[in-house]
Design an enzyme around this catalytic site. Structure first.
Site, PDB file in Angstrom:
ATOM      1  NE  ARG A 260      -3.624  -2.409   2.338  1.00  0.00           N
ATOM      2  CZ  ARG A 260      -4.583  -2.727   3.193  1.00  0.00           C
ATOM      3  NH1 ARG A 260      -4.881  -1.868   4.182  1.00  0.00           N
ATOM      4  NH2 ARG A 260      -5.243  -3.862   3.078  1.00  0.00           N
ATOM      5  NE  ARG A 275      -1.124   5.320   8.654  1.00  0.00           N
ATOM      6  CZ  ARG A 275      -2.353   5.220   8.154  1.00  0.00           C
ATOM      7  NH1 ARG A 275      -2.518   5.011   6.873  1.00  0.00           N
ATOM      8  NH2 ARG A 275      -3.396   5.349   8.920  1.00  0.00           N
ATOM      9  CD  GLU A 347      -8.674  -1.211  10.669  1.00  0.00           C
ATOM     10  OE1 GLU A 347      -8.705   0.023  10.843  1.00  0.00           O
ATOM     11  OE2 GLU A 347      -8.943  -1.771   9.607  1.00  0.00           O
ATOM     12  CB  SER A 350     -11.634  -4.559   8.063  1.00  0.00           C
ATOM     13  OG  SER A 350     -11.262  -3.357   8.665  1.00  0.00           O
ATOM     14  NE  ARG A 388      -1.645  -1.273  11.494  1.00  0.00           N
ATOM     15  CZ  ARG A 388      -2.630  -0.555  10.963  1.00  0.00           C
ATOM     16  NH1 ARG A 388      -3.904  -0.877  11.219  1.00  0.00           N
ATOM     17  NH2 ARG A 388      -2.359   0.478  10.205  1.00  0.00           N
TER      18      ARG A 388
END
Length: 423
Positions: A260, A275, A347, A350, A388
């Site tokens: 990403r 990130r 997070e 999802s 993470r």
RNA sequence: GGAGAGGUGGCUGAGUGGUUUAAAGCGGCGGAUUGCUAAUCCGUUGUACGUCUUUUGGGCGUACCGGGGGUUCGAAUCCCCCCCUCUCCGCCA
């Protein structure tokens, strides 16, 4: 993608959905083009019918040696009208298709209405954030003490935002991949897939990354391919433009790296592994019968939670509100791990139900029990994201001297109980 | 990267400008026959859009033979571009 019929027939529902999402998308344009298209199509098809009938007649006349010049001249004129109309229809189709690809999904009825993150609903909290007799360190500091993370060298190789794991850190990452894949394949009934890490534009459009998120992806111009931002793309697109044979549900689990660009994220969480431009992830993907999809979403959430429970990490689950929901999702749960070194929640998953939004875009269909071809519902969720997860393990399992205890469930795979600081 | 051969319905496979509305076979579904099974016989068969009738549903029309353009009154068939698969060669972990 929404069905144009849905937009036509449930215009007010769609308008409400767009509003609760905070989208200012202009439906009028779509509705007007749709109306023009249908009237043109009707007219053009009537002309084509005439042409088909007369052309056949010409064939018959010629065979019988009769003159058909008059009919041929007439049909030439008709043909010219048809090609003008077809050209306009093609133009409308392409504009309409482009617009339809930008309409977000309609949130499901249970999704809490709200404009931003603050309206997300706390579903549950599991596990106790540990108490520390010392100030817990960040994974960046721990990683350096343990000699398992090296951001400086990563930057030398690739620039900022790339991870470099070494020694027991690299091993921990690999063991976690295997740990999660084994749980999902052997206990939860998912079939493992090792897909391509690059996808074409059609695949990216199928799952909804394109056209809106083009700037967030790495693009390889010379081959017209994108690096995958999630395994959701290749795995869901395995069934693109296909009528699935055999029974649903289909459940796949895939480990892949994810890429990403995180455009516009500069300055946010730039330090460490929270990130990054590249991270590993174990992803769960389901293709299910429409009436099963919400039950399957709950199971999917439970499957992802299992991993965190086995690792005895404190986490919470939040349901995203309409304004925070991603483009393609109708309903979504986020799983967040507690990270004491950050003093924040991270997070790591999802879990989303896209209903038939992705299936319609990607042309994924199946035959239901009455033999009719219909769009199945698609779901996916991380099970879970690795960078993470490693951060959370390091920060939750740290001790005063900077050593990190290996979670019980991983000890036999890791063949160690604790990572010690370098002396 | 080079050369060649291909791509037609769920599958096999015919079809080189108009009796093709895509033959035939296999498979599937429905039925007949039948102690059971098998065999045989009859019927049926995809997708999308538009439109009408709307009771499940169906009628009519259009398009679809890898994808996109073009020629023609008319294209699976002729022309152009692209994609993919297979075989051989080259390169290569």
């Amino acid at each position: 993608m929404l069905d144009i019929k849905t937009i036509r027939e449930r215009e007010m529902d769609v308008r409400t959905a767009l509003q609760t999402r905070g989208s200012d998308f202009d439906l009028d344009c779509i509705l007007e083009l749709d109306m023009e298209r249908r009237s043109l199509v009707g007219e053009a098809e009537a002309l084509k019918h005439e042409r088909n009938v007369v052309s056949k007649e010409i064939g018959r006349l010629k065979k019988e040696g009769e003159d058909a010049a008059e009919q041929r001249d007439q049909m030439r004129a008709v043909g010219e009208r048809i090609s003008k109309m077809d050209a306009r229809i093609r133009e409308i189709d392409s504009t309409l298709q482009g617009l339809l690809l930008e309409v977000p999904n309609i949130p499901c009825a249970e999704t809490p209405v709200g404009s931003d993150e603050s309206a997300n609903r706390l579903v549950k909290t599991r596990g106790e954030p540990g108490s520390f007799s010392f100030t817990p360190r960040s994974h960046v500091e721990l990683g350096e003490m343990l000699g398992i993370l090296d951001f400086e060298r990563a930057a030398r190789i690739s620039g900022s935002g790339f991870p470099l794991l070494k020694g027991h850190g690299a091993r921990l990452e690999r063991i976690l991949i295997q740990f999660m894949l084994d749980i999902h394949t052997m206990e939860h009934g998912y079939e493992e897939v090792a897909p391509p890490y690059m996808c074409n534009a059609d695949a990216m459009t199928g799952t909804g990354q394109l056209p809106k998120l083009a700037e967030d992806m790495y693009y390889i111009k010379s081959d017209d391919l994108y690096l995958i931002p999630t395994a959701e793309v290749p795995v869901t697109n395995m069934y693109r433009e296909e009528i699935i044979k055999g029974s649903l549900p289909i459940r796949h689990v895939a480990y892949t790296p994810c890429f990403r660009r995180e455009a516009g994220a500069a300055g946010r969480e730039t330090r460490g592994m929270i990130r990054v431009h590249q991270f590993d992830k174990v992803e769960l993907v389901k293709i299910v019968e429409p009436d099963q999809s919400y039950a399957e979403l709950e199971k999917l959430l439970g499957d992802a939670e299992t991993v965190l429970q086995r690792l005895e990490l404190p986490y919470r689950v939040r349901e995203l509100c309409t304004g925070d929901l991603s483009f393609a999702a109708a309903r979504c749960y986020d799983i967040e791990l507690w990270a004491p070194g950050q003093n924040d929640w991270l997070e790591v998953s999802s879990c989303s139900n896209f209903e038939d939004f992705q299936a319609r875009r990607a042309g994924i269909r199946y035959r239901n029990s009455s033999g009719k071809t219909v769009f199945p519902h698609t779901l996916n969720g991380s099970g879970v994201a690795l960078a993470r997860l490693v951060v959370a393990i390091l920060e939750n399992y740290q001790e005063a001297d900077g050593s990190v205890v290996i979670p019980e469930a991983l000890r036999s795979l890791m063949r160690m109980d604790k990572i010690q600081p370098r002396s």
